[in-house]
Design a protein around this motif. Structure first.
Motif, PDB file in Angstrom:
ATOM      1  N   ALA A   1      -3.949 -33.100   0.712  1.00 59.17           N
ATOM      2  CA  ALA A   1      -3.453 -33.932  -0.391  1.00 59.17           C
ATOM      3  C   ALA A   1      -1.957 -33.743  -0.589  1.00 59.17           C
ATOM      4  O   ALA A   1      -1.228 -34.717  -0.799  1.00 59.17           O
ATOM      5  CB  ALA A   1      -4.208 -33.598  -1.679  1.00 59.17           C
ATOM      6  N   VAL A   2      -1.495 -32.505  -0.509  1.00 63.40           N
ATOM      7  CA  VAL A   2      -0.059 -32.223  -0.638  1.00 63.40           C
ATOM      8  C   VAL A   2       0.707 -32.935   0.477  1.00 63.40           C
ATOM      9  O   VAL A   2       1.733 -33.582   0.232  1.00 63.40           O
ATOM     10  CB  VAL A   2       0.217 -30.702  -0.592  1.00 63.40           C
ATOM     11  CG1 VAL A   2       1.705 -30.419  -0.469  1.00 63.40           C
ATOM     12  CG2 VAL A   2      -0.366 -30.006  -1.822  1.00 63.40           C
ATOM     13  N   ALA A   3       0.197 -32.857   1.678  1.00 66.37           N
ATOM     14  CA  ALA A   3       0.889 -33.420   2.839  1.00 66.37           C
ATOM     15  C   ALA A   3       0.946 -34.943   2.814  1.00 66.37           C
ATOM     16  O   ALA A   3       1.941 -35.530   3.259  1.00 66.37           O
ATOM     17  CB  ALA A   3       0.217 -32.950   4.121  1.00 66.37           C
ATOM     18  N   ILE A   4      -0.083 -35.607   2.294  1.00 61.36           N
ATOM     19  CA  ILE A   4      -0.131 -37.067   2.364  1.00 61.36           C
ATOM     20  C   ILE A   4       0.273 -37.772   1.077  1.00 61.36           C
ATOM     21  O   ILE A   4       0.361 -39.000   1.068  1.00 61.36           O
ATOM     22  CB  ILE A   4      -1.520 -37.555   2.812  1.00 61.36           C
ATOM     23  CG1 ILE A   4      -2.595 -37.193   1.797  1.00 61.36           C
ATOM     24  CG2 ILE A   4      -1.846 -37.024   4.196  1.00 61.36           C
ATOM     25  CD1 ILE A   4      -3.970 -37.750   2.129  1.00 61.36           C
ATOM     26  N   CYS A   5       0.553 -37.040   0.022  1.00 59.97           N
ATOM     27  CA  CYS A   5       0.956 -37.672  -1.239  1.00 59.97           C
ATOM     28  C   CYS A   5       2.266 -38.447  -1.028  1.00 59.97           C
ATOM     29  O   CYS A   5       3.294 -37.855  -0.709  1.00 59.97           O
ATOM     30  CB  CYS A   5       1.144 -36.625  -2.333  1.00 59.97           C
ATOM     31  SG  CYS A   5       1.701 -37.342  -3.912  1.00 59.97           S
ATOM     32  N   PRO A   6       2.250 -39.775  -1.199  1.00 61.62           N
ATOM     33  CA  PRO A   6       3.452 -40.559  -0.945  1.00 61.62           C
ATOM     34  C   PRO A   6       4.600 -40.299  -1.930  1.00 61.62           C
ATOM     35  O   PRO A   6       5.757 -40.578  -1.616  1.00 61.62           O
ATOM     36  CB  PRO A   6       2.978 -42.003  -1.029  1.00 61.62           C
ATOM     37  CG  PRO A   6       1.755 -41.954  -1.868  1.00 61.62           C
ATOM     38  CD  PRO A   6       1.133 -40.606  -1.610  1.00 61.62           C
ATOM     39  N   ALA A   7       4.278 -39.734  -3.085  1.00 61.65           N
ATOM     40  CA  ALA A   7       5.301 -39.468  -4.098  1.00 61.65           C
ATOM     41  C   ALA A   7       5.721 -37.995  -4.125  1.00 61.65           C
ATOM     42  O   ALA A   7       6.558 -37.621  -4.941  1.00 61.65           O
ATOM     43  CB  ALA A   7       4.791 -39.875  -5.471  1.00 61.65           C
ATOM     44  N   ALA A   8       5.130 -37.188  -3.268  1.00 62.89           N
ATOM     45  CA  ALA A   8       5.391 -35.733  -3.273  1.00 62.89           C
ATOM     46  C   ALA A   8       5.211 -35.172  -4.689  1.00 62.89           C
ATOM     47  O   ALA A   8       6.010 -34.372  -5.165  1.00 62.89           O
ATOM     48  CB  ALA A   8       6.770 -35.429  -2.731  1.00 62.89           C
ATOM     49  N   ALA A   9       4.127 -35.580  -5.319  1.00 65.03           N
ATOM     50  CA  ALA A   9       3.857 -35.180  -6.704  1.00 65.03           C
ATOM     51  C   ALA A   9       2.959 -33.944  -6.816  1.00 65.03           C
ATOM     52  O   ALA A   9       2.684 -33.488  -7.913  1.00 65.03           O
ATOM     53  CB  ALA A   9       3.210 -36.346  -7.457  1.00 65.03           C
ATOM     54  N   ILE A  10       2.506 -33.415  -5.675  1.00 63.81           N
ATOM     55  CA  ILE A  10       1.582 -32.287  -5.679  1.00 63.81           C
ATOM     56  C   ILE A  10       2.215 -31.107  -4.956  1.00 63.81           C
ATOM     57  O   ILE A  10       2.800 -31.268  -3.886  1.00 63.81           O
ATOM     58  CB  ILE A  10       0.260 -32.652  -4.967  1.00 63.81           C
ATOM     59  CG1 ILE A  10      -0.342 -33.910  -5.569  1.00 63.81           C
ATOM     60  CG2 ILE A  10      -0.725 -31.482  -5.040  1.00 63.81           C
ATOM     61  CD1 ILE A  10      -1.442 -34.507  -4.703  1.00 63.81           C
ATOM     62  N   ARG A  11       2.059 -29.936  -5.553  1.00 66.16           N
ATOM     63  CA  ARG A  11       2.515 -28.692  -4.916  1.00 66.16           C
ATOM     64  C   ARG A  11       1.373 -27.680  -4.952  1.00 66.16           C
ATOM     65  O   ARG A  11       0.620 -27.629  -5.918  1.00 66.16           O
ATOM     66  CB  ARG A  11       3.697 -28.083  -5.680  1.00 66.16           C
ATOM     67  CG  ARG A  11       4.985 -28.802  -5.469  1.00 66.16           C
ATOM     68  CD  ARG A  11       6.145 -28.109  -6.144  1.00 66.16           C
ATOM     69  NE  ARG A  11       6.043 -26.653  -5.992  1.00 66.16           N
ATOM     70  CZ  ARG A  11       6.685 -25.784  -6.748  1.00 66.16           C
ATOM     71  NH1 ARG A  11       7.485 -26.182  -7.706  1.00 66.16           N
ATOM     72  NH2 ARG A  11       6.549 -24.483  -6.555  1.00 66.16           N
ATOM     73  N   LEU A  12       1.298 -26.895  -3.910  1.00 67.65           N
ATOM     74  CA  LEU A  12       0.358 -25.776  -3.876  1.00 67.65           C
ATOM     75  C   LEU A  12       1.207 -24.510  -3.899  1.00 67.65           C
ATOM     76  O   LEU A  12       1.984 -24.265  -2.989  1.00 67.65           O
ATOM     77  CB  LEU A  12      -0.493 -25.827  -2.613  1.00 67.65           C
ATOM     78  CG  LEU A  12      -1.559 -24.751  -2.478  1.00 67.65           C
ATOM     79  CD1 LEU A  12      -2.564 -24.845  -3.632  1.00 67.65           C
ATOM     80  CD2 LEU A  12      -2.281 -24.883  -1.152  1.00 67.65           C
ATOM     81  N   VAL A  13       1.077 -23.751  -4.965  1.00 61.31           N
ATOM     82  CA  VAL A  13       1.863 -22.536  -5.153  1.00 61.31           C
ATOM     83  C   VAL A  13       0.965 -21.342  -4.849  1.00 61.31           C
ATOM     84  O   VAL A  13      -0.067 -21.155  -5.494  1.00 61.31           O
ATOM     85  CB  VAL A  13       2.406 -22.443  -6.592  1.00 61.31           C
ATOM     86  CG1 VAL A  13       3.220 -21.174  -6.776  1.00 61.31           C
ATOM     87  CG2 VAL A  13       3.243 -23.674  -6.932  1.00 61.31           C
ATOM     88  N   GLU A  14       1.354 -20.567  -3.844  1.00 61.69           N
ATOM     89  CA  GLU A  14       0.597 -19.369  -3.471  1.00 61.69           C
ATOM     90  C   GLU A  14       1.392 -18.164  -3.905  1.00 61.69           C
ATOM     91  O   GLU A  14       2.507 -17.957  -3.467  1.00 61.69           O
ATOM     92  CB  GLU A  14       0.331 -19.378  -1.959  1.00 61.69           C
ATOM     93  CG  GLU A  14      -0.489 -20.597  -1.562  1.00 61.69           C
ATOM     94  CD  GLU A  14      -0.903 -20.603  -0.108  1.00 61.69           C
ATOM     95  OE1 GLU A  14      -1.493 -19.597   0.314  1.00 61.69           O
ATOM     96  OE2 GLU A  14      -0.652 -21.600   0.540  1.00 61.69           O
ATOM     97  N   ARG A  15       0.828 -17.398  -4.827  1.00 64.78           N
ATOM     98  CA  ARG A  15       1.525 -16.269  -5.421  1.00 64.78           C
ATOM     99  C   ARG A  15       1.172 -14.971  -4.732  1.00 64.78           C
ATOM    100  O   ARG A  15       0.180 -14.766  -4.216  1.00 64.78           O
ATOM    101  CB  ARG A  15       1.213 -16.170  -6.908  1.00 64.78           C
ATOM    102  CG  ARG A  15       1.573 -17.472  -7.601  1.00 64.78           C
ATOM    103  CD  ARG A  15       1.413 -17.360  -9.094  1.00 64.78           C
ATOM    104  NE  ARG A  15       1.423 -18.638  -9.733  1.00 64.78           N
ATOM    105  CZ  ARG A  15       2.505 -19.363  -9.963  1.00 64.78           C
ATOM    106  NH1 ARG A  15       3.668 -18.954  -9.585  1.00 64.78           N
ATOM    107  NH2 ARG A  15       2.428 -20.527 -10.562  1.00 64.78           N
TER     108      ARG A  15
END
Length: 75
Positions: free
Chosen positions: A61-75
């Motif tokens: 989902a992060v990779a294909i989101c056309p608006a770059a509206a999703i981030r996956l934060v790994e802490r």
């Protein structure tokens, strides 16, 4: 609501709602984590700390989101 494991708590999905263009790609990639509002199709985050079994879908989902509206934060 289920209890989070330590590993799940270390991964967080961030959704920048104002950037969302309502394409629905995130829902197609990871329906357990994302949905869309009925009135305008803007994404809704269902699971902020997805389990390890859902991470591949979230990464897609992060990779294909056309608006770059999703981030996956790994802490």
């Amino acid at each position: 609501m289920r209890a989070e494991t330590e590993a799940e708590a270390a991964v967080e999905v961030e959704l920048d709602v104002p950037k969302c263009v309502a394409s629905g790609q995130c829902v197609m990639a990871s329906p357990e984590v994302f949905d869309q509002r009925d009135e305008d199709g803007v994404a809704i985050l269902l699971e902020r700390h997805p389990g390890a079994d859902l991470l591949d879908g979230v990464r897609e989902a992060v990779a294909i989101c056309p608006a770059a509206a999703i981030r996956l934060v790994e802490r």
